[in-house]
Design an enzyme around this catalytic site. Structure first.
Site, PDB file in Angstrom:
ATOM      1  N   ILE A  18       2.023  -0.003   7.159  1.00 56.76           N
ATOM      2  CA  ILE A  18       2.649  -1.318   7.063  1.00 56.76           C
ATOM      3  C   ILE A  18       2.708  -1.969   8.444  1.00 56.76           C
ATOM      4  O   ILE A  18       3.390  -1.478   9.349  1.00 56.76           O
ATOM      5  CB  ILE A  18       4.070  -1.216   6.465  1.00 56.76           C
ATOM      6  CG1 ILE A  18       4.019  -0.527   5.094  1.00 56.76           C
ATOM      7  CG2 ILE A  18       4.704  -2.597   6.372  1.00 56.76           C
ATOM      8  CD1 ILE A  18       3.103  -1.187   4.079  1.00 56.76           C
ATOM      9  N   GLN A  73     -21.882  -1.617 -10.426  1.00 52.69           N
ATOM     10  CA  GLN A  73     -21.482  -2.014  -9.077  1.00 52.69           C
ATOM     11  C   GLN A  73     -22.666  -2.229  -8.138  1.00 52.69           C
ATOM     12  O   GLN A  73     -22.588  -3.049  -7.223  1.00 52.69           O
ATOM     13  CB  GLN A  73     -20.507  -0.983  -8.496  1.00 52.69           C
ATOM     14  CG  GLN A  73     -19.172  -0.969  -9.228  1.00 52.69           C
ATOM     15  CD  GLN A  73     -18.113  -0.153  -8.520  1.00 52.69           C
ATOM     16  OE1 GLN A  73     -18.327   0.392  -7.439  1.00 52.69           O
ATOM     17  NE2 GLN A  73     -16.952  -0.057  -9.139  1.00 52.69           N
ATOM     18  N   ASN A 129     -13.669  -5.237   1.950  1.00 47.15           N
ATOM     19  CA  ASN A 129     -14.807  -6.094   1.637  1.00 47.15           C
ATOM     20  C   ASN A 129     -15.572  -5.609   0.413  1.00 47.15           C
ATOM     21  O   ASN A 129     -16.170  -6.405  -0.310  1.00 47.15           O
ATOM     22  CB  ASN A 129     -15.738  -6.186   2.850  1.00 47.15           C
ATOM     23  CG  ASN A 129     -15.153  -7.047   3.955  1.00 47.15           C
ATOM     24  OD1 ASN A 129     -13.988  -7.447   3.897  1.00 47.15           O
ATOM     25  ND2 ASN A 129     -15.946  -7.341   4.964  1.00 47.15           N
ATOM     26  N   SER A 185      -6.749   0.182  -2.738  1.00 53.26           N
ATOM     27  CA  SER A 185      -7.379  -0.972  -3.379  1.00 53.26           C
ATOM     28  C   SER A 185      -6.863  -1.192  -4.795  1.00 53.26           C
ATOM     29  O   SER A 185      -6.837  -2.314  -5.291  1.00 53.26           O
ATOM     30  CB  SER A 185      -8.903  -0.779  -3.409  1.00 53.26           C
ATOM     31  OG  SER A 185      -9.427  -0.738  -2.100  1.00 53.26           O
ATOM     32  N   SER A 191      -2.095   4.532  -3.650  1.00 47.20           N
ATOM     33  CA  SER A 191      -2.436   3.185  -4.109  1.00 47.20           C
ATOM     34  C   SER A 191      -2.942   2.355  -2.947  1.00 47.20           C
ATOM     35  O   SER A 191      -2.163   1.851  -2.151  1.00 47.20           O
ATOM     36  CB  SER A 191      -1.203   2.510  -4.727  1.00 47.20           C
ATOM     37  OG  SER A 191      -1.450   1.159  -4.972  1.00 47.20           O
ATOM     38  N   THR A 206       0.812  -1.216   0.000  1.00 47.02           N
ATOM     39  CA  THR A 206       0.000   0.000   0.000  1.00 47.02           C
ATOM     40  C   THR A 206       0.848   1.269   0.000  1.00 47.02           C
ATOM     41  O   THR A 206       1.845   1.376   0.714  1.00 47.02           O
ATOM     42  CB  THR A 206      -0.925   0.013   1.234  1.00 47.02           C
ATOM     43  OG1 THR A 206      -1.717  -1.172   1.224  1.00 47.02           O
ATOM     44  CG2 THR A 206      -1.842   1.220   1.223  1.00 47.02           C
ATOM     45  N   GLU A 245      -6.206  -6.496   3.817  1.00 45.65           N
ATOM     46  CA  GLU A 245      -5.992  -7.519   2.783  1.00 45.65           C
ATOM     47  C   GLU A 245      -7.114  -7.570   1.748  1.00 45.65           C
ATOM     48  O   GLU A 245      -7.612  -8.632   1.397  1.00 45.65           O
ATOM     49  CB  GLU A 245      -5.797  -8.893   3.444  1.00 45.65           C
ATOM     50  CG  GLU A 245      -4.561  -8.927   4.328  1.00 45.65           C
ATOM     51  CD  GLU A 245      -4.275 -10.304   4.886  1.00 45.65           C
ATOM     52  OE1 GLU A 245      -4.656 -11.289   4.241  1.00 45.65           O
ATOM     53  OE2 GLU A 245      -3.673 -10.390   5.967  1.00 45.65           O
TER      54      GLU A 245
END
Length: 655
Positions: A250, A562, A465, A223, A221, A217, A462
């Site tokens: 991080i 979407q 959702n 997703s 930047s 990440t 990660e």
């Protein structure tokens, strides 16, 4: 216009998660330009629809389709198929030795978190106590899946899931330190590392002597991983790369000695000679020089974990530290993330188990209006729903881990579903625990508020959702698009592909006529669960009918829809949840487990409500004019808010 471009870009990035093209099939009306290209023209996806111009035989068509058919249940749902290979029966993958070894680990790890680790103190200190870190190293907790010969414990995915569940039950902050280290930090070395890289780095990482971090990440930047700006320029001699850039948020950033770093590198196309920037993964040592980090971030939760910005200033990275292929970093990143998501579901299943115990303890001992509050219907429903959510999450986690241990490569959608479901279920369960406990739940001492704070990040970690929902829906739609494309090609030679056409056409005609497709779970689920099995099949047929209709309507532009994709993903999640509990409860009933009847109730209750949600969702999507009006309203309301800088309406008093 900008929003449309963003949506299209997002869709294509999501479809790259498994290295496939984002173009729907020819039957959907938008063939991809170029003389030698066909829809989904890459790798396995191309094989699914690639047809010879000389009108292939039915046998060759069947062979090609058989070689590329996905075993994923979730993929099958989009095509109206019951793909049961990976979900029935509920998998048991551990042999006797593995089971015994795991049992020997569960006791000490549980005692460690009960007697040594102090989650509340870690939260207050905003770091894991050194005695705890040392104890975890002695337990081997930093190298659970590293092979024995490289100094690790050598656990398979299912064994790992069981221990992670214990960690999640007691301290999510510690869980992040361990997970950021091995689930993503050095997972790339395990998956893609050369023999030399593994031998050099894994022993010290497994012992905890060195800590790892995953650096993807960036400020611009999140997703959209493909938009990273960090760069690694190869030296003229080809012996090293010069790495520059920064990474934000991080986990273990201030503790790590080894970093898996993703940066753009110039890659020359061997065919055209053109140079393009592509992402490459690197193993970077802090000792290379030029690697620094900022102060620990102040966070809402998981305060015990270290989160920091990491800077790379002219770092000389040896060429042999490229992880995977030059230009193949996006694939490396996605494989790492896909490979680790089941662990998150397992950890959160443990979190819910601990939280439910607190809620039950309070409900069983708290008296109001002359009654223990567990006797009141409102509390009973809360506890029952909490148990259902925990059961589904746990069932998903061990289903995915077992699939991976059995060598499956078709688990990406299921892993994403387990992460989505588990992170949202754990939040609901913890929120309801606080509600059951009332004011006591809001206090610091019971520790539930800490868990709620810790949990919020899991819907972002990660892969948010929201993005994962788009991935689930788009990946499923893409596979359905391949099927439609195959039918379109088969229609060019109807006599040579009669079997394929008659089978698919008959199934679709029956479904559209409301006669059902002939699918059944009879003989697969336990007979006591036959009604719930029928609900699952009916829901699948409703879902597949809508997926096909929307693909034919929107064609390739479905990547921009979407609102629709979110609703398809929600139903796909519900469908997968239904089959995993049907599978697990069937096994328990068949084997006569002591909790079998309780599991039957959990399963039946879940299936009744999930089927109703799917039916409602699909009925709404089929009411096209109303849905389109609703979606248009959402766009217009959002646009007005953005233009106004907030709420548009004035106060009812007028000032």
């Amino acid at each position: 216009m900008r929003a449309a471009r963003m949506a299209q870009s997002t869709g294509r990035q999501l479809l790259r998660l498994r290295g496939v093209s984002s173009w729907p099939g020819e039957l959907l009306g938008q063939p991809r330009p170029g003389p030698a290209r066909r829809p989904y023209a890459s790798g396995v996806a191309q094989a699914a629809v690639d047809q010879s111009d000389s009108q292939p035989s039915e046998a060759s068509t069947r062979e090609k389709r058989a070689n590329s058919v996905s075993k994923s249940f979730a993929v099958g749902t989009f095509k109206g198929q019951l793909t049961t290979d990976q979900v029935f029966p509920y998998p048991s993958v551990l042999n006797e030795d593995q089971t015994q070894f795991l049992k020997e680990l569960v006791g000490p790890v549980t005692r460690f978190f009960e007697e040594v680790n102090d989650a509340a103190k870690n939260d207050m200190l905003e770091r894991v106590e050194e005695t705890t870190m040392q104890g975890l190293k002695e337990l081997g907790a930093f190298g659970l899946q590293v092979p024995n010969e490289l100094g690790g414990v050598g656990l398979c995915n299912t064994q790992y899931a069981r221990l992670v569940e214990i960690v999640g039950m007691y301290d999510l902050g510690v869980g992040i330190v361990l997970g950021a280290h091995q689930s993503i930090g050095f997972k790339g070395i395990l998956l893609f590392g050369t023999k030399a890289q593994k031998e050099k780095y894994l022993p010290k990482l497994a012992s905890g002597e060195t800590i790892a971090a995953f650096c993807l990440t960036e400020p611009s930047s999140g997703s959209d991983a493909a938009s990273i700006r960090s760069s690694a320029v190869p030296s003229p001699c080809g012996k090293y790369y010069t790495l520059n850039g920064s990474k934000i948020w991080i986990s273990n950033g201030g503790l790590a000695d080894i970093f898996t770093v993703f940066a753009k590198t110039p890659v020359t196309d061997t065919a055209t000679g053109a140079v393009k920037e592509k992402i490459t993964a690197f193993v970077v040592e802090r000792s290379f020089g030029g690697v620094t980090h900022g102060p620990p971030e102040k966070k809402m939760g998981i305060k015990a974990s270290n989160t920091a910005e990491v800077y790379f200033d002219g770092v000389r990275v040896p060429a042999e530290n490229v992880l995977g292929e030059v230009g193949g970093g996006f694939k490396v990143a996605m494989h790492i993330l896909n490979n680790g998501r089941f662990g998150m579901a397992a950890a959160l299943a443990g979190t819910m188990k601990g939280i439910i115990a607190k809620a039950v303890d309070h409900a069983a001992n708290r008296t109001q209006f002359g009654e223990k509050i567990h006797n009141f219907g409102l509390i009973q429903e809360k506890l029952a729903r909490m148990a259902m959510l925990q059961y589904v999450t746990e069932s998903m986690a061990y289903m995915v881990s077992a699939n991976m241990d059995q060598g499956s490569t078709d688990f990406q959608i299921e892993a994403a579903i387990s992460k989505i479901f588990g992170s949202e279920a754990a939040w609901k369960v913890t929120d309801e625990c606080i509600q059951i406990m009332g004011g006591m739940g809001f206090m610091k001492e019971p520790g539930v508020e800490r868990v709620l704070r810790d949990l919020r990040i899991f819907r972002i970690f990660e892969g948010t959702n929201d993005i994962l929902r788009l991935f689930v829906a788009l990946q499923g739609c893409m596979d359905k698009g391949k099927e439609l494309s195959g039918l379109g090609n088969a229609l060019k030679n109807p006599f040579g592909n009669a079997g394929l056409l008659l089978g698919e056409a008959g199934k679709q005609l029956r479904r559209r006529a409301g006669l059902g497709s002939g699918l059944s779970l009879s003989g697969i689920v336990h007979q006591e669960l036959s009604r719930s099995g029928e609900l699952a099949v009916q829901a699948l047929e409703q879902f597949a009918t809508v997926v096909e209709a929307k693909l034919i309507k929107h064609k390739k532009d479905i990547i921009n829809e979407q609102f629709l994709l979110q609703r398809l993903a929600d139903s796909a999640i519900d469908l997968y949840a239904m089959v995993v509990v049907l599978s697990r409860a069937s096994r328990s009933l068949s084997e006569g487990h002591p909790t079998a009847q309780h599991e039957k109730m959990l399963c039946d209750s879940w299936c009744i409500e999930a089927a109703a949600r799917i039916r409602e969702n699909m009925t709404a999507l089929q009411s096209d004019p109303q849905q389109q009006e609703l979606f248009r309203n959402f766009k217009s309301i959002s646009k007005a808010l953005v233009e106004r800088g907030g709420v548009v309406t004035s106060n009812p008093l007028g000032f």
